[in-house]
Design an enzyme around this catalytic site. Structure first.
Site, PDB file in Angstrom:
ATOM      1  N   CYS A 137      22.452  24.555 114.932  1.00 53.02           N
ATOM      2  CA  CYS A 137      22.631  25.597 113.917  1.00 53.02           C
ATOM      3  C   CYS A 137      23.747  26.577 114.265  1.00 53.02           C
ATOM      4  CB  CYS A 137      21.322  26.340 113.700  1.00 53.02           C
ATOM      5  SG  CYS A 137      20.523  26.905 115.220  1.00 53.02           S
ATOM      6  N   SER A 167      13.344  31.861 113.262  1.00 51.88           N
ATOM      7  CA  SER A 167      13.357  30.618 112.487  1.00 51.88           C
ATOM      8  C   SER A 167      13.937  29.461 113.276  1.00 51.88           C
ATOM      9  CB  SER A 167      14.145  30.811 111.184  1.00 51.88           C
ATOM     10  OG  SER A 167      15.504  31.115 111.462  1.00 51.88           O
ATOM     11  N   LYS A 221      24.977  23.344 124.232  1.00 43.81           N
ATOM     12  CA  LYS A 221      25.112  22.688 122.927  1.00 43.81           C
ATOM     13  C   LYS A 221      26.295  23.279 122.168  1.00 43.81           C
ATOM     14  CE  LYS A 221      20.180  21.760 122.072  1.00 43.81           C
ATOM     15  NZ  LYS A 221      19.033  22.150 121.214  1.00 43.81           N
ATOM     16  N   ARG A 243      17.629  35.366 121.742  1.00 41.49           N
ATOM     17  CA  ARG A 243      16.632  35.358 120.665  1.00 41.49           C
ATOM     18  C   ARG A 243      16.300  36.802 120.299  1.00 41.49           C
ATOM     19  NH1 ARG A 243      15.661  30.876 117.974  1.00 41.49           N
ATOM     20  NH2 ARG A 243      14.857  29.679 119.733  1.00 41.49           N
ATOM     21  N   HIS A 250      20.685  33.595 111.667  1.00 40.39           N
ATOM     22  CA  HIS A 250      21.306  33.884 112.960  1.00 40.39           C
ATOM     23  C   HIS A 250      22.572  34.719 112.760  1.00 40.39           C
ATOM     24  CE1 HIS A 250      18.469  31.214 114.586  1.00 40.39           C
ATOM     25  NE2 HIS A 250      19.226  30.180 114.907  1.00 40.39           N
TER      26      HIS A 250
END
Length: 343
Positions: A137, A167, A221, A243, A250
């Site tokens: 994401c 989420s 990632k 987080r 985000h």
């Protein structure tokens, strides 16, 4: 196995693997919103979720336990059930003749698996061998900004810090944030079960496993996937992922160093015209993108574009994007829509 045949010139038989999760449920919403051509829709999930009922185009559909029979005569599988499930079922799905768009991280860095953001590298879709990977994401949001800017001037280095909502850890984490926030307001000690620490009125460094280089998996990632999507294997990029106590969407703070100075107004113009991006800057009111601006929206919001005072060749900017939509479900469906163009 190479699966590069065009889809049939008819509505597709489509399976959603992991339909009961947050991303799977969003996939169903977006398929309906975009009138994706579906002849038959199959909802597949774990035994725990089998029997649940989900709503699609005015009908109640029953979620079935994933099995080989569930993929018979299927054209396309949108998979959002996690890496272990994708690895377990890939051969079965491809042997049945279906193409997979996979939301997990199982295959993203495989050399022969295209990793696609449709606004950035759409032609990669057509190199697939039965599976196309959906990026992480945060990577998707970052790539949307880097690609149009790098088309103007080469990028030398990227420094990104993320502010990732609950989420990103799924629907259960979102519910936990609501409950633990209420616990704190009621004077109780919050006890987290889904996330490693309470996110209520708190934040913590991303809880994915630390690697030997002391970067967490989420940060790696972003680094590796961004290089692959932009086809810049030597791009200097570093990330810190956090987080934060936001339910959905985000945010990212990004510093981009170019080969030469990049005028701020030119960057604004390029980003305002870029697909998938909405420029949101009200300098007079000190109003810039916030997670609530993009929740439930397709486009990401970009703003606070400014010259880095410490580096004449660098720009600073801020973005927010819906992790469940463009960061996952929407991007997967846009990949599927690209595949349809070869029908």
């Amino acid at each position: 196995m190479t699966l590069q045949k065009p889809f049939p010139d008819r509505p597709l038989t489509l399976a959603v693997l992991g339909s009961s999760g947050a991303v799977g449920a969003e996939i169903l919403k977006i398929l309906e919103e975009r009138s994706f051509p579906i002849r038959e829709l199959r909802l597949l999930a774990s035994e725990r979720s089998a029997g649940q009922v989900q709503f699609f185009k005015g009908e109640d559909l029953v979620v079935k336990k994933v099995s080989p029979e569930g993929f018979e005569d299927v054209d396309l599988v949108l998979a959002s059930a996690g890496g272990s499930i994708s690895r377990k079922w890939r051969k079965v799905i491809n042997s049945a003749g279906a193409v997979i768009v996979d939301n997990s991280n199982a295959y993203r860095m495989e050399p022969d698996v295209p990793l696609v953001v449709p606004e950035v590298n759409p032609s990669q879709v057509f190199t697939h061998k039965g599976l196309i990977a959906n990026p992480n994401c945060t990577t998707i949001l970052l790539a949307l900004v880097l690609a149009p800017l790098s088309a103007q001037l080469p990028i030398k280095r990227v420094v990104v810090s993320t502010y990732q909502s609950a989420s990103g850890a799924g629907a259960r984490a979102m519910n936990e944030l609501k409950q633990l926030s209420q616990d704190v307001l009621n004077g109780n000690i919050p006890k987290s079960e889904i996330l490693p620490y309470s996110l209520a009125f708190n934040l913590f460094l991303h809880n994915s496993p630390l690697q030997s280089n002391n970067y967490c998996e989420e940060e790696m990632k972003m680094i590796n996937e961004t290089r692959k999507i932009l086809n810049q294997s030597e791009l200097a990029i570093t990330a810190t992922c956090v987080r934060v106590p936001v339910l959905r969407a985000h945010s990212e703070s990004i510093n981009i160093e170019f080969a030469e100075p990049f005028p701020v107004e030119e960057a604004r113009k390029i980003l305002s015209n870029a697909s998938g991006i909405k420029l949101l800057e009200d300098i007079q009111m000190n109003r810039f993108p916030m997670p609530i601006d993009v929740t439930g929206k397709d486009d990401i919001a970009v703003g606070r574009i400014r010259q880095d005072l410490s580096n004449p060749k660098a720009l600073e900017l801020w973005l927010c994007g819906d992790q469940i939509r463009k960061g996952a479900a929407l991007n997967a469906i846009q990949i599927a829509e690209l595949l349809l163009t070869r029908s």
